[in-house]
Design a protein around this motif. Structure first.
Motif, PDB file in Angstrom:
ATOM      1  N   SER A  74       0.874  -1.168   0.000  1.00 36.49           N
ATOM      2  CA  SER A  74       0.000   0.000   0.000  1.00 36.49           C
ATOM      3  C   SER A  74       0.916   1.225   0.000  1.00 36.49           C
ATOM      4  O   SER A  74       2.036   1.174   0.502  1.00 36.49           O
ATOM      5  CB  SER A  74      -0.925  -0.011   1.211  1.00 36.49           C
ATOM      6  N   PRO A  75       0.480   2.339  -0.558  1.00 32.63           N
ATOM      7  CA  PRO A  75       1.379   3.492  -0.684  1.00 32.63           C
ATOM      8  C   PRO A  75       1.654   4.173   0.661  1.00 32.63           C
ATOM      9  O   PRO A  75       0.827   4.139   1.575  1.00 32.63           O
ATOM     10  CB  PRO A  75       0.622   4.430  -1.617  1.00 32.63           C
ATOM     11  N   LYS A  76       2.823   4.796   0.758  1.00 32.80           N
ATOM     12  CA  LYS A  76       3.144   5.584   1.946  1.00 32.80           C
ATOM     13  C   LYS A  76       2.449   6.935   1.829  1.00 32.80           C
ATOM     14  O   LYS A  76       2.070   7.357   0.733  1.00 32.80           O
ATOM     15  CB  LYS A  76       4.649   5.760   2.106  1.00 32.80           C
ATOM     16  N   TYR A  77       2.266   7.598   2.974  1.00 34.01           N
ATOM     17  CA  TYR A  77       1.654   8.920   2.968  1.00 34.01           C
ATOM     18  C   TYR A  77       2.195   9.738   4.131  1.00 34.01           C
ATOM     19  O   TYR A  77       2.784   9.210   5.064  1.00 34.01           O
ATOM     20  CB  TYR A  77       0.130   8.839   3.034  1.00 34.01           C
ATOM     21  N   LYS A  78       2.001  11.047   4.035  1.00 32.83           N
ATOM     22  CA  LYS A  78       2.440  11.950   5.092  1.00 32.83           C
ATOM     23  C   LYS A  78       1.238  12.343   5.933  1.00 32.83           C
ATOM     24  O   LYS A  78       0.189  12.693   5.401  1.00 32.83           O
ATOM     25  CB  LYS A  78       3.085  13.199   4.489  1.00 32.83           C
ATOM     26  N   LYS A  79       1.408  12.271   7.244  1.00 32.02           N
ATOM     27  CA  LYS A  79       0.338  12.573   8.186  1.00 32.02           C
ATOM     28  C   LYS A  79       0.740  13.808   8.984  1.00 32.02           C
ATOM     29  O   LYS A  79       1.893  13.945   9.382  1.00 32.02           O
ATOM     30  CB  LYS A  79       0.141  11.378   9.120  1.00 32.02           C
ATOM     31  N   ALA A  80      -0.227  14.712   9.196  1.00 36.88           N
ATOM     32  CA  ALA A  80       0.014  15.899  10.011  1.00 36.88           C
ATOM     33  C   ALA A  80      -0.953  15.904  11.174  1.00 36.88           C
ATOM     34  O   ALA A  80      -2.151  15.722  10.992  1.00 36.88           O
ATOM     35  CB  ALA A  80      -0.169  17.158   9.171  1.00 36.88           C
ATOM     36  N   ILE A  81      -0.422  16.097  12.372  1.00 35.00           N
ATOM     37  CA  ILE A  81      -1.229  16.245  13.581  1.00 35.00           C
ATOM     38  C   ILE A  81      -1.241  17.732  13.916  1.00 35.00           C
ATOM     39  O   ILE A  81      -0.194  18.320  14.195  1.00 35.00           O
ATOM     40  CB  ILE A  81      -0.664  15.434  14.760  1.00 35.00           C
ATOM     41  N   ILE A  82      -2.424  18.333  13.884  1.00 34.39           N
ATOM     42  CA  ILE A  82      -2.588  19.768  14.075  1.00 34.39           C
ATOM     43  C   ILE A  82      -3.136  20.025  15.473  1.00 34.39           C
ATOM     44  O   ILE A  82      -4.166  19.461  15.843  1.00 34.39           O
ATOM     45  CB  ILE A  82      -3.576  20.348  13.036  1.00 34.39           C
ATOM     46  N   THR A  83      -2.469  20.863  16.251  1.00 33.86           N
ATOM     47  CA  THR A  83      -2.978  21.291  17.554  1.00 33.86           C
ATOM     48  C   THR A  83      -3.615  22.657  17.380  1.00 33.86           C
ATOM     49  O   THR A  83      -2.978  23.585  16.890  1.00 33.86           O
ATOM     50  CB  THR A  83      -1.852  21.367  18.595  1.00 33.86           C
ATOM     51  N   VAL A  84      -4.889  22.756  17.779  1.00 30.94           N
ATOM     52  CA  VAL A  84      -5.661  23.982  17.610  1.00 30.94           C
ATOM     53  C   VAL A  84      -5.750  24.702  18.952  1.00 30.94           C
ATOM     54  O   VAL A  84      -5.697  24.078  20.018  1.00 30.94           O
ATOM     55  CB  VAL A  84      -7.069  23.619  17.075  1.00 30.94           C
ATOM     56  N   LYS A  85      -5.878  26.013  18.911  1.00 28.69           N
ATOM     57  CA  LYS A  85      -5.996  26.840  20.117  1.00 28.69           C
ATOM     58  C   LYS A  85      -7.186  26.376  20.955  1.00 28.69           C
ATOM     59  O   LYS A  85      -8.206  25.952  20.426  1.00 28.69           O
ATOM     60  CB  LYS A  85      -6.172  28.301  19.707  1.00 28.69           C
TER      61      LYS A  85
END
Length: 96
Positions: A74-85
């Motif tokens: 399966s393809p690799k992907y980039k994950k972003a974890i966003i912290t919101v105010k």
């Protein structure tokens, strides 16, 4: 380049949202943290406190079919974890 591809809606991601006001997204693999931050702030109208990224490796997949044994990845992907105010939220179902 479309930076944000789609939100990650898993049990682990929903626990992050409930406990730490953090949201997970699949993003373009060429995007950096600054580009991800500006894209989230523009799309959802929230204040981003922090951005953490990780490249998730693809899994090895295999199955036995009528044509024989088929294997691949399966393809690799980039994950972003966003912290919101604190006090701000992102509603996926009304905006995407």
């Amino acid at each position: 380049m479309e930076i944000i591809k789609k939100p990650i809606l898993t049990e682990k991601a929903s626990l992050l949202t409930e406990k730490g006001n953090r949201y997970a997204f699949k993003v373009d693999h060429r995007a950096n943290k600054i580009q991800i931050k500006t894209a989230v702030e523009a799309m959802f109208g929230v204040t981003v406190v922090a951005v953490n990224t990780a490249v998730v490796a693809g899994k090895a997949k295999s199955r036995y079919t009528k044509a024989g044994f088929v294997s691949g990845r399966s393809p690799k992907y980039k994950k972003a974890i966003i912290t919101v105010k604190d006090g701000e939220t992102i509603d996926f179902y009304s905006t995407l």
